[in-house]
Write an enzyme that holds these catalytic residues in place. Structure first.
Site, PDB file in Angstrom:
ATOM      1  N   ARG A  50     -40.405  33.199   6.327  1.00  0.00           N
ATOM      2  CA  ARG A  50     -40.511  34.246   7.362  1.00  0.00           C
ATOM      3  C   ARG A  50     -40.850  35.485   6.804  1.00  0.00           C
ATOM      4  O   ARG A  50     -41.339  36.306   7.193  1.00  0.00           O
ATOM      5  CB  ARG A  50     -39.111  34.205   8.079  1.00  0.00           C
ATOM      6  CG  ARG A  50     -39.081  34.732   9.320  1.00  0.00           C
ATOM      7  CD  ARG A  50     -38.035  34.910  10.213  1.00  0.00           C
ATOM      8  NE  ARG A  50     -36.669  35.186   9.626  1.00  0.00           N
ATOM      9  CZ  ARG A  50     -35.259  35.095  10.044  1.00  0.00           C
ATOM     10  NH1 ARG A  50     -35.352  34.461  11.434  1.00  0.00           N
ATOM     11  NH2 ARG A  50     -34.223  35.208   9.666  1.00  0.00           N
ATOM     12  N   LYS A 149     -39.588  40.691  10.762  1.00  0.00           N
ATOM     13  CA  LYS A 149     -37.960  41.197  10.614  1.00  0.00           C
ATOM     14  C   LYS A 149     -38.004  42.480   9.867  1.00  0.00           C
ATOM     15  O   LYS A 149     -37.839  42.519   8.682  1.00  0.00           O
ATOM     16  CB  LYS A 149     -37.364  40.075  10.227  1.00  0.00           C
ATOM     17  CG  LYS A 149     -35.969  40.024  10.114  1.00  0.00           C
ATOM     18  CD  LYS A 149     -35.018  38.720   9.936  1.00  0.00           C
ATOM     19  CE  LYS A 149     -33.703  38.931   9.794  1.00  0.00           C
ATOM     20  NZ  LYS A 149     -32.888  39.510  11.021  1.00  0.00           N
TER      21      LYS A 149
HETATM   22  N1  PMP Z   1     -32.949  37.928  16.711  1.00  0.00           N
HETATM   23  C1  PMP Z   1     -32.784  39.221  15.931  1.00  0.00           C
HETATM   24  C2  PMP Z   1     -33.202  40.582  16.604  1.00  0.00           C
HETATM   25  C3  PMP Z   1     -32.109  39.161  14.753  1.00  0.00           C
HETATM   26  O1  PMP Z   1     -31.961  40.295  14.203  1.00  0.00           O
HETATM   27  C4  PMP Z   1     -31.604  37.869  14.353  1.00  0.00           C
HETATM   28  C5  PMP Z   1     -30.775  37.862  13.169  1.00  0.00           C
HETATM   29  N2  PMP Z   1     -29.670  38.296  13.112  1.00  0.00           N
HETATM   30  C6  PMP Z   1     -31.804  36.902  15.063  1.00  0.00           C
HETATM   31  C7  PMP Z   1     -32.400  36.862  16.351  1.00  0.00           C
HETATM   32  C8  PMP Z   1     -31.261  35.499  14.830  1.00  0.00           C
HETATM   33  O2  PMP Z   1     -31.985  34.901  13.687  1.00  0.00           O
HETATM   34  P1  PMP Z   1     -31.572  33.959  12.454  1.00  0.00           P
HETATM   35  O3  PMP Z   1     -31.135  32.690  12.988  1.00  0.00           O
HETATM   36  O4  PMP Z   1     -32.451  33.725  11.624  1.00  0.00           O
HETATM   37  O5  PMP Z   1     -30.149  34.702  11.789  1.00  0.00           O
END
Ligand code: PMP
Length: 285
Positions: A50, A149
């Site tokens: 990612r 991200k």
């Molecule tokens: N959506 C957003 C906007 C995020 O910042 C995150 C991570 N904190 C998630 C969803 C969840 O992603 P992950 O399971 O990879 O932590």
């Protein structure tokens, strides 16, 4: 605590980056939040994939191969001698003169912090939490694809401010088309008549690693899971709702915008998925 910056380790006090770093000046950079459970980095390959997709999308040359990055993360965990931790991996455009052009920066800055995680209280998992719908829409993919991200979280932070002011831990953010996108730092799922649903990304939410693990957990349990469009109506009338994220893992939601969800208690499918998720992650108990 030993913090990795560009191949070297520094103590917390000595770990500094330039005030000319474009990550600070313009939010020009990307990051990952990763868990370590019982000494093992959870879904490291998925996180690194990612990260490199985010880098590719913003034309950022990380300057390390994926293998080198995975080794750097593993080595940082080893050096910090932690069995359970939260890793913050940050890659910025690097330091350069003032001006938004990324071409002013010669080399990306890579930072790996292996820290502790402040967990939600157990009662939140036992009783579920209340969330609200934010008035702030999630950025639409024609403006910025939220699968990246990035270091600019102000869109989410504005929604988080609303949540906190309303006495909630999280807020639902709608996409520009009015359908549910995600929460400020978590993905969202519903359960209706035994089927699990989560909003399809279409560039309006982050493709969470925990979201992926929950979809795998559903598969293992032969529970149908569909990526779809969900409206607020679907949230309010669901049998169960839960949110997912690296920090929260699987957090049941029992109230949204003052409506009690389902029976108002943690639902049976949420319990099953949480158990299977913990199996997958190798978490005891
Ligand atoms: N959506 C957003 C906007 C995020 O910042 C995150 C991570 N904190 C998630 C969803 C969840 O992603 P992950 O399971 O990879 O932590």
């Amino acid at each position: 605590m030993k913090i990795y910056i560009d191949g070297k380790f520094y103590s917390k006090d000595e770990a500094n980056i330039s005030v000319f770093d474009h990550g600070l000046l313009y939010g020009d950079g990307i990051f990952e939040g990763i868990r370590v459970y019982n000494g093992k980095v959870f879904r490291l390959k998925e996180h690194i994939d990612r990260l490199y997709s985010s880098a590719q999308a913003i034309a950022l040359n990380i300057g390390m191969t994926r293998d080198e990055m995975m080794n750097a993360v593993e080595y940082s965990v080893k050096v910090n001698e932690k069995q359970n931790a939260y890793i913050r991996l940050v890659v910025t455009r690097g330091s350069g003169d003032l001006g938004i052009s990324p071409y002013l920066c010669k080399k990306a800055t890579v930072i790996i912090i292996v820290g502790d995680i402040s967990l939600y209280p157990e009662e939140n998992y036992a009783e579920g939490i209340a969330i609200m719908t934010s008035s702030i829409r999630r950025i639409s993919p024609d403006q910025f694809d939220t699968r990246i991200k990035s270091l600019n979280y102000l869109n989410n932070i504005l929604a988080k401010i609303e949540a906190v002011q309303a006495g909630c831990l999280e807020a639902v953010m709608l996409a520009s088309d009015g359908y549910v996108a995600e929460c400020t730092a978590d993905n969202i799922f519903t359960v209706k008549k035994g089927v699990v649903y989560t909003p399809h990304s279409y560039g309006s939410n982050l493709e969470g690693i925990t979201r992926g693990a929950v979809m795998d957990a559903a598969k293992n349990l032969a529970i149908e899971c569909r990526e779809t469009k969900l409206s607020q109506y679907d949230l309010y009338t669901a049998d169960e709702v839960f949110i997912t994220g690296t920090g929260a893992e699987i957090m049941p939601v029992t109230k949204i915008d003052g409506r009690i969800i389902g029976e108002g208690t943690v639902g049976p499918v949420t319990v099953l998925l949480r158990k299977e998720f913990r199996n997958i992650a190798g978490i005891a108990g």
